[in-house]
Design a protein around this motif. Structure first.
Motif, mmCIF file in Angstrom:
data_model
loop_
_atom_site.group_PDB
_atom_site.id
_atom_site.type_symbol
_atom_site.label_atom_id
_atom_site.label_comp_id
_atom_site.label_asym_id
_atom_site.label_seq_id
_atom_site.Cartn_x
_atom_site.Cartn_y
_atom_site.Cartn_z
ATOM 1 N N PRO A 92 40.227 48.565 39.933
ATOM 2 C CA PRO A 92 41.049 49.733 40.303
ATOM 3 C C PRO A 92 40.855 50.124 41.766
ATOM 4 O O PRO A 92 41.788 50.534 42.435
ATOM 5 N N GLN A 93 39.630 50.009 42.250
ATOM 6 C CA GLN A 93 39.406 50.213 43.686
ATOM 7 C C GLN A 93 38.265 49.286 44.108
ATOM 8 O O GLN A 93 37.471 48.847 43.271
ATOM 9 N N ALA A 94 38.219 48.994 45.395
ATOM 10 C CA ALA A 94 37.166 48.125 45.919
ATOM 11 C C ALA A 94 35.877 48.929 45.978
ATOM 12 O O ALA A 94 35.762 49.860 46.765
ATOM 13 N N ASP A 121 39.748 35.012 43.039
ATOM 14 C CA ASP A 121 40.280 36.040 43.916
ATOM 15 C C ASP A 121 39.889 37.422 43.436
ATOM 16 O O ASP A 121 39.372 37.585 42.330
ATOM 17 N N THR A 122 40.070 38.395 44.313
ATOM 18 C CA THR A 122 39.907 39.795 43.927
ATOM 19 C C THR A 122 41.225 40.490 44.213
ATOM 20 O O THR A 122 41.835 40.268 45.256
ATOM 21 N N THR A 123 41.663 41.301 43.261
ATOM 22 C CA THR A 123 42.931 41.998 43.434
ATOM 23 C C THR A 123 42.796 43.412 42.892
ATOM 24 O O THR A 123 41.860 43.729 42.156
ATOM 25 N N ARG A 124 43.767 44.240 43.280
ATOM 26 C CA ARG A 124 43.805 45.602 42.786
ATOM 27 C C ARG A 124 44.552 45.614 41.459
ATOM 28 O O ARG A 124 45.580 44.939 41.307
ATOM 29 N N GLY A 125 44.033 46.365 40.503
ATOM 30 C CA GLY A 125 44.672 46.455 39.202
ATOM 31 C C GLY A 125 43.697 47.059 38.216
ATOM 32 O O GLY A 125 42.533 47.290 38.548
ATOM 33 N N PRO A 126 44.164 47.317 36.991
ATOM 34 C CA PRO A 126 43.244 47.798 35.956
ATOM 35 C C PRO A 126 42.108 46.800 35.772
ATOM 36 O O PRO A 126 42.319 45.589 35.891
ATOM 37 N N GLY B 311 47.878 43.145 58.221
ATOM 38 C CA GLY B 311 48.384 42.220 57.211
ATOM 39 C C GLY B 311 48.302 42.823 55.818
ATOM 40 O O GLY B 311 47.698 43.864 55.595
ATOM 41 N N TYR B 312 48.935 42.153 54.906
ATOM 42 C CA TYR B 312 49.001 42.620 53.528
ATOM 43 C C TYR B 312 47.644 42.436 52.874
ATOM 44 O O TYR B 312 47.097 41.349 52.839
ATOM 45 N N ASP B 313 47.090 43.529 52.370
ATOM 46 C CA ASP B 313 45.797 43.465 51.696
ATOM 47 C C ASP B 313 45.967 44.119 50.331
ATOM 48 O O ASP B 313 46.363 45.271 50.242
ATOM 49 N N HIS B 314 45.675 43.359 49.275
ATOM 50 C CA HIS B 314 45.972 43.878 47.944
ATOM 51 C C HIS B 314 45.148 45.113 47.614
ATOM 52 O O HIS B 314 45.451 45.816 46.669
ATOM 53 N N PHE B 315 44.104 45.371 48.373
ATOM 54 C CA PHE B 315 43.348 46.591 48.131
ATOM 55 C C PHE B 315 43.837 47.740 48.996
ATOM 56 O O PHE B 315 43.407 48.861 48.831
ATOM 57 N N ARG B 316 44.707 47.444 49.954
ATOM 58 C CA ARG B 316 45.268 48.537 50.755
ATOM 59 C C ARG B 316 46.762 48.663 50.492
ATOM 60 O O ARG B 316 47.310 49.732 50.500
ATOM 61 N N GLY B 317 47.396 47.492 50.318
ATOM 62 C CA GLY B 317 48.871 47.444 50.276
ATOM 63 C C GLY B 317 49.415 47.961 48.955
ATOM 64 O O GLY B 317 48.694 48.280 48.045
#
Lengths: 317, 317
Positions: A92-94, A121-126, B311-317
């Protein structure tokens, strides 16, 4: 404590030890790996979602351990030797502190088995953790689900029902027995049984519940099976915490134990027992493979045990 | 339309074609695969989360296509030949119609490249798709990020900024140009460039934005780079929809195009162009690798272009 994706990946990369057959690990578009000649590649992939596969409030180190453990358990169920894994982490957040604790559990188990984390990879999400585990097996040596034969004995490693017992206590809102909770949070992938499984015909790991998982083996093999309730291995913690009827339900239908269930010819009984003893893993003979289809659990007097509900299904459970 | 996990898996299994090097595919604890002698295994893993990696309301077939495409793009960026993939699908509810449409897109792209879906899982959870793609490369032939050299030319395939243009239109709430939307929803993994990339030194796919991704190459290689804004390849659709300043921002910083950015020695220019032409993929020379660090985008008069945001960052974008 916001941090960018690349910081998290660098945070992971710094903690991952090298392995000789990893040509290129974390940090490029893909990993480069060397598969030894004369081996088949074994690939398993399983995801844990918050609130579905572990209770909210589970410690991040336990989540990390379990995310890898359930995948290594799949390799164990194939009698494969683990080598590498990739990790996709949706957060949900880094949160570097959460990540560090998660890695404590994940990498501790990886180190136990010499498994290298090579990408992902690491991504934002639940909160969701997807792992792919890679291992090797000699051609023809993988333990499949579709090779059980009528007359085989049925075996299970360790004890059954402990993880489901912890979940039942958690759902009831009371205290959770520490020994049961440890079995839910930190399952042991039974990789140590690899040599012993050379004596087996077919196998699976118990993630959905004994009857459901043995049912998959039977369906794939075109056979049926009977198991004796009184033969199901029971931990002291489970016996102390639940009445016999509840125990049976947890042992027959409860998921998440990640023990191995396998079939073997009766004449392999002694060799199996000896190999398991050498591996330091308890195994129990719990039933037999019969003609027909389906799996029945029997009381000692021959009455069939009927579950109040079916096996664990992540779309129902 | 509830269905159990095993029904979904069976629904997937029925639609997956065979491949000769798959010893055992969907339906056991793990897949068994044969890696040919003399090849390195290439493994990439990427997750798409609803609302983060694709807009809510994206057609399930497009989600399926894109989930595989972003992973095959990673293999393309390594100059690898794709072979197998695994799929972990988290769904809020078991919806066979959604799954069928998702598979339409996923399997259409898999079939284009002869990629076999060999395993994975389906679980309950917020919509999330994790894919691991496996490919092969001859030892020493993988295109890495860390091999760019001072004096190299910098190249990019296709056109840039289209996917980001579609996202910008979507965020603005107006109509989305169909050609741009197709580039966002159905990116083309540039696997066709594999032979051409034999002439390249280093490469990456453009998922986070040209400057960010070329920046990863430069950082890994210990060099810097300059790119000319006027040299960035522009689609007719992008040129028609955005003013030049906006175009430049989308092309330099917008993610999700999944084109390849690579560096090559100047003397390979003609061979590169010829190989790309034979592959039927447009490539453009956009700049050069220099000593130092960082990536600068330049106007024709030499002024440096400064992004309004990174750039696009999945934790910011």
């Amino acid at each position: 404590m916001a941090a960018a994706e690349f910081d998290l990946i660098e945070r992971i990369r710094r903690r991952v030890p090298a392995r000789a057959d990893v040509v290129l690990g974390i940090g490029d578009d893909a990993a480069l790996l060397r598969v030894p000649a004369g081996r088949e590649l074994v690939v398993a992939m399983d995801t844990l979602n918050a609130g579905v596969h572990f209770p909210d409030g589970t410690a991040p180190a336990d989540i990390g351990w379990k995310a890898l453990a359930v995948n290594l358990s799949d390799l164990a169920a194939m009698a494969a030797e683990p080598a590498w894994c990739t990790l996709s982490l949706s957060l949900p957040q880094a949160d570097p502190a959460w990540l560090d604790a998660f890695l404590d559990g994940y990498l501790a188990l990886a180190a136990q088995h010499g498994v290298a984390l090579v990408g992902g990879d690491t991504t934002r999400g639940p909160l969701s953790i997807c792992v792919t585990a890679h291992g090797m097996v000699e051609p023809g040596r993988a333990l499949r689900r579709d090779r059980a034969r009528e007359g085989d004995t049925v075996w299970v490693s360790g004890t059954l029902g402990d993880a489901a017992g912890a979940l039942a206590q958690w759902r009831a809102g009371g205290a959770i027995d520490a020994a049961l909770r440890a079995r839910l949070d930190r399952p042991t992938p039974r990789l140590a049984l690899r040599a012993a499984l050379r004596h087996a015909h077919a196998g699976i790991d118990v993630s959905d519940g004994l009857l459901a998982d043995l049912g998959h083996v039977c369906a794939a093999s075109g056979v049926g099976a009977e198991v004796m309730l009184s033969a199901l291995p029971t931990s002291a913690a489970l016996a102390a915490a639940f009445a016999p009827d509840a125990q049976h339900a947890l042992q027959a239908s409860g998921g998440d134990d990640y023990e191995l269930c396998f079939t073997a010819p009766p004449e392999a009984r002694d060799a199996l027992r000896q190999a398991a003893a050498e591996a330091g893993v308890a195994i129990s003979e719990i039933g037999r493979v019969i003609a027909g289809e389906g799996v029945r659990a029997l009381h000692d007097d021959g009455r069939e045990w009927v579950a109040a509900q079916g096996g664990y299904d992540h779309f129902r459970g």
